[in-house]
Write an enzyme that holds these catalytic residues in place. Structure first.
Site, mmCIF file in Angstrom:
data_model
loop_
_atom_site.group_PDB
_atom_site.id
_atom_site.type_symbol
_atom_site.label_atom_id
_atom_site.label_comp_id
_atom_site.label_asym_id
_atom_site.label_seq_id
_atom_site.Cartn_x
_atom_site.Cartn_y
_atom_site.Cartn_z
ATOM 1 N N TYR A 151 0.826 -1.215 0.000
ATOM 2 C CA TYR A 151 0.000 0.000 0.000
ATOM 3 C C TYR A 151 0.860 1.265 0.000
ATOM 4 O O TYR A 151 0.450 2.310 0.488
ATOM 5 C CB TYR A 151 -0.947 0.022 1.215
ATOM 6 C CG TYR A 151 -1.933 -1.137 1.289
ATOM 7 C CD1 TYR A 151 -2.085 -2.032 0.240
ATOM 8 C CD2 TYR A 151 -2.715 -1.322 2.415
ATOM 9 C CE1 TYR A 151 -2.980 -3.087 0.317
ATOM 10 C CE2 TYR A 151 -3.622 -2.373 2.496
ATOM 11 C CZ TYR A 151 -3.740 -3.261 1.444
ATOM 12 O OH TYR A 151 -4.640 -4.303 1.530
ATOM 13 N N LYS A 171 5.156 -14.472 1.762
ATOM 14 C CA LYS A 171 4.901 -15.338 0.599
ATOM 15 C C LYS A 171 6.235 -15.429 -0.139
ATOM 16 O O LYS A 171 6.338 -15.107 -1.325
ATOM 17 C CB LYS A 171 3.786 -14.719 -0.255
ATOM 18 C CG LYS A 171 3.326 -15.585 -1.411
ATOM 19 C CD LYS A 171 2.656 -16.883 -0.983
ATOM 20 C CE LYS A 171 2.354 -17.745 -2.188
ATOM 21 N NZ LYS A 171 1.990 -19.131 -1.836
ATOM 22 N N ASP A 227 -0.875 -18.225 2.461
ATOM 23 C CA ASP A 227 -1.980 -19.134 2.117
ATOM 24 C C ASP A 227 -2.100 -20.247 3.159
ATOM 25 O O ASP A 227 -3.195 -20.594 3.604
ATOM 26 C CB ASP A 227 -1.799 -19.713 0.697
ATOM 27 C CG ASP A 227 -0.365 -20.134 0.402
ATOM 28 O OD1 ASP A 227 0.547 -19.718 1.150
ATOM 29 O OD2 ASP A 227 -0.139 -20.887 -0.567
ATOM 30 N N ASP A 243 -3.924 -7.268 6.360
ATOM 31 C CA ASP A 243 -5.249 -6.679 6.131
ATOM 32 C C ASP A 243 -6.261 -7.805 5.914
ATOM 33 O O ASP A 243 -7.331 -7.847 6.533
ATOM 34 C CB ASP A 243 -5.159 -5.775 4.879
ATOM 35 C CG ASP A 243 -6.408 -4.930 4.678
ATOM 36 O OD1 ASP A 243 -7.292 -4.949 5.551
ATOM 37 O OD2 ASP A 243 -6.492 -4.252 3.635
#
Ligand code: ATP
Length: 350
Positions: A136, A187, A220, A244
């Site tokens: 962001y 990730k 995940d 988030d």
């Protein structure tokens, strides 16, 4: 008498309703406690204000906010303004302008509240979201606008300083909890640069905290662990985007978005920090008097903690738990109580 200056920004949708309820509870608490007083100033910044004036925050607005001890924020988002405009017009300028890099999101199943999980009692987490950069960061652009060859880029920005400070904050916070356990979420199998740097810096910082147990998960994989083995998690640290998403999941697993609080902290206290419920404007229930104010009350408790009023913060949390435990629940939690009824019940419990 200790006095704190609070900037109240109700914003859009149910934001003003829950902030009004939160202030009512804070007033009752201050009167009961007798040791502190809140001086509240209201700011009308919202989407209707934007549509009228062409901006969410007027010239000099951020400068004015700097003089407050804390910001008590409702929600931003409107059906008349694109979400990216409202978000970047109000919430993000405050969070980023005031370097509120540590976003703290506790999740727990309160007494009387039913988790959609059979093993929901195992949920007692704090998700720490990096709140100043990452996905962001606002780094990107659009080229060849409207043409078939149009390109859009959205570049995540991770700085060593930004990553190190959020990890350090997470280790400090994990050290204050009984489980002393911190899970790193990234990730880094698919994203080889910023994410791998996140992992590396985490384990560098970990050397300074040998008494904190650590582990790591891919984003995940951690979603399945949250659902299937919630009791194996304690504090989670993740990037802006990942945390988030994980914190909305955490809120839903704890019973409702209507109970989940969040603190946007500038830990060094160079700027005021901002306290808000996780939920958004919730247009479907705006103006009906049934918004659950518990998220805002829990947020208010976090604000008191930050202001240096831990006894009042604990008393407010205890009152919230007494009320949910006694079955005074709003419709999102399966009850029939209105915002006003839940608010009065918490004031009475105080
Ligand atoms: P945003 O994009 O601003 O995060 P959203 O539209 O995705 O917001 P919310 O506005 O938080 O999501 O609403 C999602 C759902 O949760 C809606 O059905 C809403 O009514 C419900 N909800 C959110 N907050 C509350 C609350 N405080 N009390 C009761 N229901 C709520």
């Amino acid at each position: 008498m200790r006095e704190y200056k609070i900037a109240a920004i109700g914003g859009d949708g149910i934001g003003p309703e829950v902030i009004a309820a939160g202030l009512q509870v804070l007033e009752a608490l201050a009167a009961k406690d007798g040791g502190f007083r809140l001086q509240v100033e209201h700011f009308p910044w919202s989407s209707p204000y934007y549509l009228k004036h062409g901006h969410y925050i007027p010239e000099g607005g951020l400068e004015k906010l700097k003089g407050f001890d804390a910001i008590f924020f409702g929600a931003v988002g409107s059906q008349e303004v694109p979400d990216h405009v409202s978000l970047w017009g109000l919430r993000l300028p405050i969070a980023q302008g005031f370097d509120q890099y540590a976003n703290v999101r506790p999740a727990r199943v309160l007494p009387g509240v039913k988790s959609p999980l059979v093993n929901g009692q195992g949920i007692d987490w704090v998700i720490i979201r990096e709140n100043s950069e990452g996905e962001y960061a606002g780094n990107g652009g659009r080229t060849h606008r409207g043409l078939p060859i149009e390109v859009g880029t959205e570049t995540a920005v991770f700085t060593r300083a930004g990553v190190e400070r959020i990890h350090r904050f997470a280790f400090e916070l994990a050290g204050k909890r009984p489980a002393r356990h911190l899970t790193l979420v990234t990730k880094s199998n698919a994203q080889r640069f910023g994410m791998v740097m996140w992992d590396e810096i985490f384990f560098e910082v970990a050397r300074d905290y040998p008494d904190i147990r650590t582990d790591r998960e891919l984003v995940d994989a951690v979603t399945t662990r949250m659902v299937l083995k919630p009791q194996t998690l304690d504090v989670i640290v993740a990037t802006n985007l990942h945390a988030d998403i994980l914190s909305d999941l955490a809120a839903a697993l704890s019973g409702s978005l209507g109970i989940a609080p969040t603190a946007n902290l500038n830990p060094e206290r160079r700027f005021p920090s901002m306290f808000e419920p996780i939920h958004g404007s919730a247009f479907d229930i705006t103006g009906r008097g049934i918004a659950n104010p518990i998220a805002t009350f829990w947020t208010a408790s976090m604000m008191l903690e930050h202001l240096g009023e831990p006894a009042a913060a604990a008393r407010l949390l205890a009152a919230i738990e007494k009320v949910t435990g006694s079955g005074v629940l709003s419709p999102d939690l399966g009850g029939k109580a209105t915002t006003a009824e839940v608010t009065l019940a918490v004031c009475a419990a105080l």
